[in-house]
Write a protein that holds these residues in place. Sequence first.
Motif, mmCIF file in Angstrom:
data_model
loop_
_atom_site.group_PDB
_atom_site.id
_atom_site.type_symbol
_atom_site.label_atom_id
_atom_site.label_comp_id
_atom_site.label_asym_id
_atom_site.label_seq_id
_atom_site.Cartn_x
_atom_site.Cartn_y
_atom_site.Cartn_z
ATOM 1 N N ARG A 85 26.910 17.386 18.523
ATOM 2 C CA ARG A 85 25.607 17.328 17.872
ATOM 3 C C ARG A 85 24.663 18.407 18.425
ATOM 4 O O ARG A 85 23.939 19.052 17.669
ATOM 5 N N ASP A 86 24.683 18.589 19.739
ATOM 6 C CA ASP A 86 23.754 19.513 20.386
ATOM 7 C C ASP A 86 24.222 20.957 20.381
ATOM 8 O O ASP A 86 23.391 21.865 20.445
ATOM 9 N N ARG A 87 25.545 21.185 20.302
ATOM 10 C CA ARG A 87 26.045 22.551 20.404
ATOM 11 C C ARG A 87 26.992 22.889 19.250
ATOM 12 O O ARG A 87 26.568 23.403 18.239
ATOM 13 N N SER A 88 28.293 22.586 19.424
ATOM 14 C CA SER A 88 29.259 22.924 18.376
ATOM 15 C C SER A 88 30.516 22.064 18.543
ATOM 16 O O SER A 88 30.728 21.440 19.577
ATOM 17 N N GLN A 89 31.364 22.094 17.518
ATOM 18 C CA GLN A 89 32.606 21.330 17.563
ATOM 19 C C GLN A 89 33.533 21.875 18.644
ATOM 20 O O GLN A 89 34.195 21.117 19.347
ATOM 21 N N ALA A 90 33.568 23.184 18.807
ATOM 22 C CA ALA A 90 34.412 23.799 19.845
ATOM 23 C C ALA A 90 33.952 23.357 21.237
ATOM 24 O O ALA A 90 34.779 23.054 22.110
ATOM 25 N N LYS A 91 32.652 23.322 21.445
ATOM 26 C CA LYS A 91 32.122 22.875 22.739
ATOM 27 C C LYS A 91 32.421 21.395 22.964
ATOM 28 O O LYS A 91 32.671 20.966 24.098
ATOM 29 N N ALA A 92 32.407 20.617 21.905
ATOM 30 C CA ALA A 92 32.739 19.194 22.017
ATOM 31 C C ALA A 92 34.189 19.016 22.455
ATOM 32 O O ALA A 92 34.488 18.159 23.299
ATOM 33 N N GLN A 93 35.081 19.830 21.898
ATOM 34 C CA GLN A 93 36.493 19.758 22.285
ATOM 35 C C GLN A 93 36.656 20.156 23.751
ATOM 36 O O GLN A 93 37.400 19.506 24.490
ATOM 37 N N GLU A 94 35.952 21.188 24.174
ATOM 38 C CA GLU A 94 35.994 21.600 25.582
ATOM 39 C C GLU A 94 35.472 20.486 26.484
ATOM 40 O O GLU A 94 36.051 20.212 27.542
ATOM 41 N N ARG A 95 34.391 19.868 26.076
ATOM 42 C CA ARG A 95 33.792 18.783 26.874
ATOM 43 C C ARG A 95 34.751 17.607 26.983
ATOM 44 O O ARG A 95 34.869 16.972 28.036
ATOM 45 N N LEU A 96 35.445 17.301 25.897
ATOM 46 C CA LEU A 96 36.425 16.223 25.909
ATOM 47 C C LEU A 96 37.505 16.497 26.954
ATOM 48 O O LEU A 96 37.826 15.632 27.775
ATOM 49 N N LEU A 97 38.053 17.694 26.943
ATOM 50 C CA LEU A 97 39.091 18.055 27.908
ATOM 51 C C LEU A 97 38.555 18.005 29.340
ATOM 52 O O LEU A 97 39.229 17.506 30.249
ATOM 53 N N HIS A 98 37.347 18.505 29.516
ATOM 54 C CA HIS A 98 36.726 18.495 30.844
ATOM 55 C C HIS A 98 36.527 17.060 31.344
ATOM 56 O O HIS A 98 36.833 16.752 32.506
ATOM 57 N N GLU A 99 36.035 16.201 30.482
ATOM 58 C CA GLU A 99 35.776 14.815 30.869
ATOM 59 C C GLU A 99 37.069 14.042 31.150
ATOM 60 O O GLU A 99 37.091 13.183 32.034
ATOM 61 N N LEU A 100 38.129 14.344 30.413
ATOM 62 C CA LEU A 100 39.409 13.688 30.696
ATOM 63 C C LEU A 100 39.857 13.992 32.118
ATOM 64 O O LEU A 100 40.379 13.111 32.824
ATOM 65 N N ASP A 101 39.658 15.221 32.561
ATOM 66 C CA ASP A 101 40.010 15.587 33.931
ATOM 67 C C ASP A 101 39.018 15.013 34.940
ATOM 68 O O ASP A 101 39.405 14.461 35.964
ATOM 69 N N LYS A 102 37.749 15.152 34.648
ATOM 70 C CA LYS A 102 36.699 14.732 35.572
ATOM 71 C C LYS A 102 36.725 13.223 35.822
ATOM 72 O O LYS A 102 36.545 12.772 36.950
ATOM 73 N N GLN A 103 36.946 12.449 34.782
ATOM 74 C CA GLN A 103 36.939 10.985 34.897
ATOM 75 C C GLN A 103 38.266 10.430 35.425
ATOM 76 O O GLN A 103 38.436 9.221 35.534
ATOM 77 N N GLU A 104 39.210 11.320 35.711
ATOM 78 C CA GLU A 104 40.523 10.929 36.239
ATOM 79 C C GLU A 104 41.227 9.914 35.342
ATOM 80 O O GLU A 104 41.699 8.870 35.779
ATOM 81 N N ILE A 105 41.288 10.266 34.071
ATOM 82 C CA ILE A 105 41.980 9.429 33.091
ATOM 83 C C ILE A 105 43.488 9.564 33.332
ATOM 84 O O ILE A 105 43.991 10.656 33.539
ATOM 85 N N PRO A 106 44.229 8.467 33.294
ATOM 86 C CA PRO A 106 45.672 8.530 33.547
ATOM 87 C C PRO A 106 46.399 9.460 32.574
ATOM 88 O O PRO A 106 45.946 9.698 31.456
ATOM 89 N N THR A 107 47.544 9.942 33.009
ATOM 90 C CA THR A 107 48.289 10.932 32.227
ATOM 91 C C THR A 107 48.909 10.362 30.960
ATOM 92 O O THR A 107 49.379 11.127 30.126
ATOM 93 N N TYR A 108 48.931 9.049 30.785
ATOM 94 C CA TYR A 108 49.466 8.518 29.530
ATOM 95 C C TYR A 108 48.494 8.726 28.377
ATOM 96 O O TYR A 108 48.848 8.512 27.223
ATOM 97 N N ILE A 109 47.265 9.150 28.663
ATOM 98 C CA ILE A 109 46.319 9.547 27.615
ATOM 99 C C ILE A 109 46.242 11.064 27.657
ATOM 100 O O ILE A 109 45.808 11.647 28.646
ATOM 101 N N ILE A 110 46.696 11.688 26.603
ATOM 102 C CA ILE A 110 46.733 13.149 26.564
ATOM 103 C C ILE A 110 45.723 13.656 25.528
ATOM 104 O O ILE A 110 45.338 12.904 24.627
ATOM 105 N N PRO A 111 45.289 14.909 25.661
ATOM 106 C CA PRO A 111 44.298 15.437 24.702
ATOM 107 C C PRO A 111 44.737 15.314 23.241
ATOM 108 O O PRO A 111 43.904 15.167 22.352
ATOM 109 N N LYS A 112 46.040 15.346 23.004
ATOM 110 C CA LYS A 112 46.550 15.211 21.634
ATOM 111 C C LYS A 112 46.247 13.833 21.036
ATOM 112 O O LYS A 112 46.253 13.669 19.815
#
Length: 128
Positions: free
Chosen positions: A51-78
């Motif tokens: 909403r604040d930036r762009s769809q590409a930035k949202a995808q980047e943020r999603l990937l960053h948050e998956l790593d930052k929040q230490e989400i288990p590996t059974y949840i993948i970006p796909k």
Amino acid sequence: MRQRSGKIDVVKILMVLTVVGSGFYVAVITPHYWIKYKMDEIVQVSLLEWRDRSQAKAQERLLHELDKQEIPTYIIPKDCTIYEEKGEKHARCEWAVNVVFPVVNQVQHLEFASHKFLDAQGLLETLE
């Protein structure tokens, strides 16, 4: 003074076994629901980034948050998609996990989804 009879109280033993069994079940299942809560936050943050930036930035943020929040590996970006439909911006993640109870060798299949969207006015809504 009360004398002990030496008999085993079956009711007390059943109560203790029930409490221990329930506690074990909760200890095995609860972490997966905690991950669901964290994924709801990740989906929301990613959507607000769009909403604040762009769809590409949202995808980047999603990937960053998956790593930052230490989400288990059974949840993948796909497992997550960010898309637009009928003027609404959607972010959705779906995943499943098989939980194994070590003592009894029982497997329970759990499925989760986090789905939020921004309506045409930019208001955040949740779908489950």
